[in-house]
Design a protein around this motif. Structure first.
Motif: not given
Length: 592
Positions: A45-48, A70-73, A217-222
């Motif tokens: 987090y907060p990567d993909n 991963v899910r959310g990213a 988006s990655d930061g928010v969902h992670g």
């Protein structure tokens, strides 16, 4: 769904697949020859998955490489409910990816940050044991292990244990923030995503961080990863063991994950290798070459390749001492303080190298270390010869690897009036007492810096560095210079993860007295003077073993100066508070 995507200049096009885990679709990317061993990367987090591209570029020629969001990213589905990010579901995701890309052959798993945290769930699952050939974990502990570690710190009730716990709680400030309502998501949307590359560049030392179009988006969902798992795992930890071979990579300048969290890992993962790197949390970006090399070396070994000396030394056993996996080099290790220091490190699990001008004495010290169950080597070197020191340092690097701790201990004694000390006396003394320390720090310090390796340099000075005297001007000058060199070098290397300490022992009963030259005296007079000084040192009863223990403590605590002996403490404070009294005492002839 299969598709070919161009991911990065210089990297072959990736094949994109979809893995289905329950209701969640995961975006999976694959490179390389399917006949080769597989590396499977799991980001934090907060990567993909794109955070792994620098390493994939370096490894794709030798392996089939797979990474997934991963899910959310990234391009994977983003469940809206916090409970959909629980560890057991993340482990199911990994199994779904394994089923999609390698249903029969086990993979070498590599994970960072939250990727490590969530894959510990899979690595410690007996049902997946045969699916994972090895596991390389970077900056991500198992939350259950952390829970037991915290209980252990509280149970000990010692100031040191409680300080470790408080330190980690302070460094984990962001976890509390992520549990707040609204604010974490709002901060990502209002500017943190835009500033993220600058943070990686200025704080983490990443030279050219890539722009992640999914960053907000990655930061928010992670954030849901933290909310779904931390409280339950920390306060109700489960016993999670694994027989999977684990390579633990520990960035020693990590601002978030403290090294202390891995103190007891060998109890949970008995097949454990540990490697430290002087880098921050995003070491996979800042030290991509080094990390890729370690991943390749470890996976190759698990596949049946021969392990290097460095990898052999990195292997830890349950109950290993605090210096297990470390290489400690000691000069002047044929006896006295050098031998005692060598054995003190060996007792704590270090592999040791005894260097001395007397090869038989060096080998005897190594034999004593081997009797403690550790690896030990010996080497004959004249530390007063800079060319010989160059050859010595190169041999250590090529044969054993870059050392973790180097103790420059070799020295000779010199007493007598300054006006009776010849230029030859001065040159001989300074060549051994000062230049050997300069060479040791220069050669081995450079190796540590170039390897990005945290380490420690210990230079043995003397208590006389604080106590001027008419009796030993040459010797005191050399040791005072060693002390100042150590202080200057400590400041220079502080930002590189390398500590420097000066050891200042008092009147220690060692063989140095018998080798001390008394300037201006005949051979008969020198013999009598040595005998007198030797009797005094023996009555003092300050043993080399006590000095060796203090040197070990100095390395463990990164202390700048190690004073051994009450006379040294007194001389130190007298010189600082009452320098006039020190100058008065300096006039007395104590050896006549």
């Amino acid at each position: 769904m299969n598709a070919m995507l161009e991911q990065r200049p210089g990297l072959p096009p990736a094949e994109r697949l979809t893995a289905q885990s329950g209701d969640v679709r995961l975006a999976v990317y694959r490179w390389g020859d399917a006949s080769k061993p597989m590396l499977l990367f799991v980001h934090g987090y907060p990567d993909n998955h794109e955070v792994w591209l620098p390493l994939i570029e370096r490894l794709v020629g030798r392996y089939q490489v797979v990474a997934y969001d991963v899910r959310g990213a990234g391009a994977s589905d983003k469940p809206g409910k916090t409970r959909d990010y629980r560890l057991e579901l993340l482990s199911q995701d990994l199994k779904a990816v394994l089923d999609a890309v390698s249903p029969e052959r086990p993979v070498h798993l590599v994970a960072h940050d939250w990727g490590s945290i969530q894959t510990w769930e899979s690595v410690t699952d007996p049902a997946l044991r045969e699916r994972i050939a090895s596991y390389t974990s970077v900056s991500g502990p198992c939350l259950d292990h952390v829970g037991f570690w915290m209980r252990d710190r509280l149970r000990q009730k010692s100031p040191r244990a409680l300080l470790q716990l408080v330190s980690q709680l302070v460094h984990s400030w962001y976890i509390y923030y992520f549990h707040l309502p609204l604010l974490p998501a709002l901060s990502w949307r209002l500017g943190v995503a835009r500033l993220w590359p600058q943070y990686l560049r200025k704080v983490e030392g990443v030279r050219n961080p890539a722009i992640n179009p999914h960053q907000a988006s990655d930061g928010v969902h992670g954030v849901k990863l933290y909310r779904a798992n931390f409280i339950t795992s920390i306060f109700k930890p489960r016993k999670r063991h694994t027989e999977v071979p684990v390579q633990l990579i520990v960035p020693t300048r990590d601002r978030y994950v403290g090294q202390q969290l891995f103190q007891q890992l060998s109890l949970w993962a008995p097949r454990l290798w540990r490697r430290d790197v002087s880098a921050g949390h995003w070491t996979l970006l800042a030290e991509a070459d080094r990390l890729a090399g370690w991943i390749d070396e470890f996976a190759s070994h698990i596949e049946g390749g021969e392990a290097s000396q460095a990898l052999q030394r990195a292997a830890l056993k349950p109950g290993s001492g605090p210096f297990a996996g470390k290489l400690v080099v000691v000069t002047g290790a044929g006896g006295g303080i050098g031998r005692s220091t060598l054995l003190s490190f060996a007792e704590r699990g270090a592999s040791v190298l005894a260097a001395d001008i007397d090869p038989a004495a060096a080998e005897r010290s190594a034999e004593l270390a081997r009797a403690m169950g550790t690896s030990a080597f010996s080497y004959c070197v004249d530390v007063g010869d800079s060319a010989a020191m160059e050859r010595f340092a190169q041999w250590v690097k090529s044969s054993l690897g870059v050392p973790d701790v180097v103790i420059s201990n070799a020295g000779i004694g010199m007493a007598g009036a300054m006006l009776d000390t010849t230029p030859a006396d001065w040159e001989r003394l300074l060549r051994v007492n000062l230049w050997s320390v300069i060479d040791g720090c220069r050669l081995f310090g450079r190796q540590m810096v170039e390897a990005g390796k945290p380490g420690h340099l210990v230079n043995v000075a003397s208590g006389v560095a604080f106590a001027p005297s008419r009796n030993y001007p040459a010797y005191a000058t050399s040791k005072a210079a060693v002390l100042m060199l150590s202080e200057c070098l400590r400041a220079e290397l502080a930002g590189k993860g390398i500590g420097v300490s000066a050891a200042c022992p008092g009147f220690v009963d060692t063989g140095i007295v018998q080798a001390t030259r008394f300037a201006g005296l005949s051979d008969e007079q020198q013999a009598k003077r040595r005998a007198k000084v030797q009797r005094f040192y023996r009555r003092r009863r300050l043993s080399p073993d006590s000095v060796g223990e203090k040197i070990v403590q100095a390395v463990q605590r990164n202390k700048p100066v190690v004073a051994a002996g009450s006379e040294v403490h007194m001389a130190h404070w007298q010189w600082r508070l009452l320098p006039g009294l020190s100058r008065l005492f300096a006039r007395f002839n104590l050896t006549s």
